[in-house]
Scaffold this motif. Structure first.
Motif, PDB file in Angstrom:
ATOM      1  N   LEU A  77      48.140 -75.032 -75.863  1.00 17.62           N
ATOM      2  CA  LEU A  77      49.409 -74.703 -76.102  1.00 17.62           C
ATOM      3  C   LEU A  77      50.221 -74.907 -75.053  1.00 17.62           C
ATOM      4  CD1 LEU A  77      48.525 -70.614 -76.894  1.00 17.62           C
ATOM      5  CD2 LEU A  77      49.319 -72.933 -78.853  1.00 17.62           C
ATOM      6  N   ASN A  78      51.611 -75.342 -74.946  1.00 19.20           N
ATOM      7  CA  ASN A  78      53.039 -75.262 -73.926  1.00 19.20           C
ATOM      8  C   ASN A  78      53.081 -75.122 -72.650  1.00 19.20           C
ATOM      9  OD1 ASN A  78      55.035 -75.792 -73.203  1.00 19.20           O
ATOM     10  ND2 ASN A  78      55.953 -77.479 -74.668  1.00 19.20           N
ATOM     11  N   PRO A  79      52.359 -75.795 -71.950  1.00 17.03           N
ATOM     12  CA  PRO A  79      52.407 -74.481 -70.308  1.00 17.03           C
ATOM     13  C   PRO A  79      53.995 -73.032 -69.847  1.00 17.03           C
ATOM     14  CG  PRO A  79      52.035 -76.809 -70.380  1.00 17.03           C
ATOM     15  CD  PRO A  79      52.219 -76.605 -71.584  1.00 17.03           C
ATOM     16  N   ARG A  80      54.832 -73.655 -71.441  1.00 21.46           N
ATOM     17  CA  ARG A  80      56.126 -72.924 -70.876  1.00 21.46           C
ATOM     18  C   ARG A  80      56.091 -71.818 -72.444  1.00 21.46           C
ATOM     19  NH1 ARG A  80      60.596 -77.339 -71.928  1.00 21.46           N
ATOM     20  NH2 ARG A  80      59.609 -77.185 -73.665  1.00 21.46           N
ATOM     21  N   LEU A  81      54.735 -71.756 -72.689  1.00 19.70           N
ATOM     22  CA  LEU A  81      54.903 -70.537 -73.753  1.00 19.70           C
ATOM     23  C   LEU A  81      54.597 -68.750 -72.859  1.00 19.70           C
ATOM     24  CD1 LEU A  81      55.134 -70.165 -76.842  1.00 19.70           C
ATOM     25  CD2 LEU A  81      52.774 -70.689 -76.568  1.00 19.70           C
TER      26      LEU A  81
ATOM     27  N   LYS B 136      44.539 -71.668 -75.733  1.00 20.01           N
ATOM     28  CA  LYS B 136      45.073 -71.853 -74.145  1.00 20.01           C
ATOM     29  C   LYS B 136      45.374 -73.219 -73.928  1.00 20.01           C
ATOM     30  CE  LYS B 136      46.505 -69.341 -70.149  1.00 20.01           C
ATOM     31  NZ  LYS B 136      46.583 -69.584 -69.384  1.00 20.01           N
TER      32      LYS B 136
END
Length: 167
Positions: free
Chosen positions: A13-17, A10
């Motif tokens: 990963l890109n926080p917008r995902l 987590k």
């Protein structure tokens, strides 16, 4: 993104995902990939060809635990495209189990209107590979595989083992 997402993954990963809460796990699954080119030197060993070794301890994906969440997410978010992978890990489960999961994948592919790309990976059990070919590949919108997996598919459907596909 529907997959087992542990705390370490987590963070990467890109926080917008968009990640459904059902995908969040307490512990990360393990995947170790060693890839090397031709003529790579490791101690006294020289590789004769490029290759890779993959080791995974991925209980969630080996059982396709997130298949139902995957379906719910597609139906609710209506993406332009979905990618389904990890079915090769069913090889670690009993035949009856993977037969049922393949039927569930086939049902999912017939239910959703979203195009689904099915990503195939190396499968040693030709009966599982045949079942994936018969139950899933024809219902998917597209298929991803490499030349080794193409050769395995040809063996699974009974094409001469002496044949080497020109890929």
């Amino acid at each position: 993104m529907v997959a087992p997402i542990g705390p370490q993954l987590k963070k990467l990963l890109n926080p917008r995902l968009s990640i459904p809460k059902e995908s969040l796990t307490v512990q990360d699954e393990i995947h170790i990939i060693m890839e090397y080119p031709s003529n790579e030197v490791w101690g006294k060993i020289i590789s004769s060809c490029a290759n890779r070794v993959i080791h995974s301890h991925d209980v969630s994906n080996s059982q396709l635990s997130f298949l139902e969440t995957f379906k719910e997410t597609i139906l609710s978010s209506k993406p332009d495209l979905a990618i389904l992978s990890g079915a090769h890990l069913l090889e670690a489960t009993p035949r009856k189990f993977w037969e049922e999961r393949i039927q569930e994948i086939a049902s999912l592919l017939q239910t959703v209107r979203t195009p689904v790309h099915f990503e195939l990976a190396t499968v040693g059990d030709l009966s599982l590979l045949r079942a994936l070919l018969e139950g899933v590949v024809g219902k998917a919108s597209s298929l991803g595989l490499n030349e080794q997996e193409l050769l395995s598919l040809s063996k699974a459907v009974g094409v001469s083992s002496g044949m080497k596909p020109d890929v």
